[in-house]
Structure formats: structure tokens, C-alpha cells
Scaffold this motif. Sequence first.
Motif, short mmCIF file in Angstrom:
data_model
loop_
_atom_site.label_atom_id
_atom_site.label_comp_id
_atom_site.label_asym_id
_atom_site.label_seq_id
_atom_site.Cartn_x
_atom_site.Cartn_y
_atom_site.Cartn_z
N HIS A 90 0.93 -1.52 10.63
CA HIS A 90 1.63 -1.32 9.36
C HIS A 90 2.92 -2.13 9.32
O HIS A 90 3.26 -2.72 8.29
N LYS A 121 1.20 3.62 2.22
CA LYS A 121 1.90 3.81 3.51
C LYS A 121 3.00 2.77 3.71
O LYS A 121 4.08 3.08 4.22
N GLU A 122 2.73 1.53 3.32
CA GLU A 122 3.75 0.49 3.47
C GLU A 122 4.97 0.82 2.61
O GLU A 122 6.11 0.63 3.02
N SER A 168 -2.00 9.60 13.86
CA SER A 168 -1.94 8.14 13.97
C SER A 168 -1.47 7.73 15.37
O SER A 168 -0.76 8.47 16.03
N THR A 221 0.86 -1.18 0.00
CA THR A 221 0.00 0.00 0.00
C THR A 221 0.89 1.23 0.00
O THR A 221 2.11 1.13 0.20
N LEU A 240 3.11 8.36 8.85
CA LEU A 240 1.72 8.01 9.11
C LEU A 240 0.87 9.22 9.48
O LEU A 240 -0.34 9.14 9.51
N THR A 244 2.03 -5.86 8.73
CA THR A 244 1.65 -6.22 7.36
C THR A 244 2.85 -6.08 6.41
O THR A 244 3.03 -6.88 5.51
N LEU A 245 3.68 -5.08 6.67
CA LEU A 245 4.87 -4.91 5.82
C LEU A 245 5.79 -6.12 5.97
O LEU A 245 6.27 -6.68 4.98
N THR A 298 -1.46 1.91 15.19
CA THR A 298 -1.48 1.94 13.72
C THR A 298 -0.11 1.57 13.17
O THR A 298 0.00 0.82 12.21
#
Length: 222
Positions: free
Chosen positions: A193, A155-156, A185, A153, A181, A196-197, A189
Motif C-alpha cells: 500500500h 485504503k490508500e 493484514s 483506493t 488495514l 502504490t501510494l 500488505t
Amino acid sequence: MLIYIVEDEDNIRELEGYALEKNGYEVASFENANDFYIALEKQCPDLILLDIMLPRQDGLEVLKKLRSDLRYRHLPVIIISAKTTEIDRVKGLDLGADDYMCKPFSVMEMVSRVRARLRNVPGADSETLSFEGIVMSQDTRTVSVNGAAAELTYKEYELLKMFLSNPRIVLRRDDILNNILGHDSTGRTLDVHIRTLRNKLGDRGRYIITVRNVGYKLDKDE
Ligand code: CA
């Protein structure tokens, strides 16, 4: 190559812009720091020509702000100023300017210094950042891990870019939050991130190392 000019004097701004465009650079010009910041949020240039005496916020303040932001810490900045004393020059260079030119200046010299500076940008010739099998191509905004594409994404991607630009350096949680972020944030959050990264980086995800109570760093695991 995109160059931003921050200069409040119309004729100088036009002169600089004209000379750079004639030499094949894309140019956007701003009369004050505010307009410049707005543009910077939308697109990051390859180099900035910065005047010191500007209305409201002066060029040294702009430079300080850029250098304290991890996204812009390495962005080349050339100061072009009528403040020509030794002290002014030292102050500018101490704050992290890459070069300092005094007004009045030779347009040809300015263009050649811009060209020299753009040649010297670390990694700029390839626009690729990499670390142990993680490869980020900034031209295409794509990332691959061990040769396989990773879908990140926005942000990632920005988060990973911050790590790849500062390998083996501990990035503080607050800095990551503020820079990537956004101020509103929460730490939670950020944790999401990061998680998921790491997942998307597969077996390279473990190189994003948690530094307890401080933040994260990109490093090889011991
Ligand atoms: Ca000025």
C-alpha cells in the motif's frame, strides 16, 4: 455537521437530540457503546456527546478507546455526566475530553458549547488537509498533487489521511495496520500500500519516509 450522542437514559438522549436537530445539526443517538462503535465504523461524526455511566462499557472506556485510535484522536468529545466531582471531571479531561458538562445541564448551554467546540476544530472550517502540494478535500474525498488529481483506493486514501493528520510524526507499523488495514493484514500488505501510494503521489511520494524498524512518517526529505 453530524453529532453522535451516546447516552443510556431515554429522556436525556431525546432532549439532547431534539435540541441539536432544532439547531440544524444532524444527530444519531446510541444507548450503549457497542451500537455507537458500529455506527462509527460506517461514518465518522464531527462531534460526540458522551455519557459516563453506561451499561457494560462506560464512557471513560469509550473515550480511552477513541483517543488511542489515530482516526479518532482529534474527534471532539464533550462528556455530559451525572458524575460531578472534581476527580471525575479531571479524569475525563485527562483522558482527552474536550469539554465536561454536569447533569442536570442547560440545553441552551449544551448547544452553545457544541457550537463553540465545532468552531475550534483544527482544520474543520476547510475540511482540507494538505502538505507540500498534496491536498486532500474531505468533503469530496478527492486528492490532488501539485494541482493534478490523484486516484486513490479507499485504503490508500485512509492511509494518506492518517499521514496528513499527523505530519512529521512517526507512525508505527502496528498502529497503521490496526487502524487502517485491519488486524488480519500483514506487514507485506502495508509495504504494498505504501509503495502504490508513493507512486500515485508522484514526486511528492518521497515525503512518505521509511523510518527503519519503526514505521513511516510524512515529512520533507532532508
Ligand atoms: Ca447514564
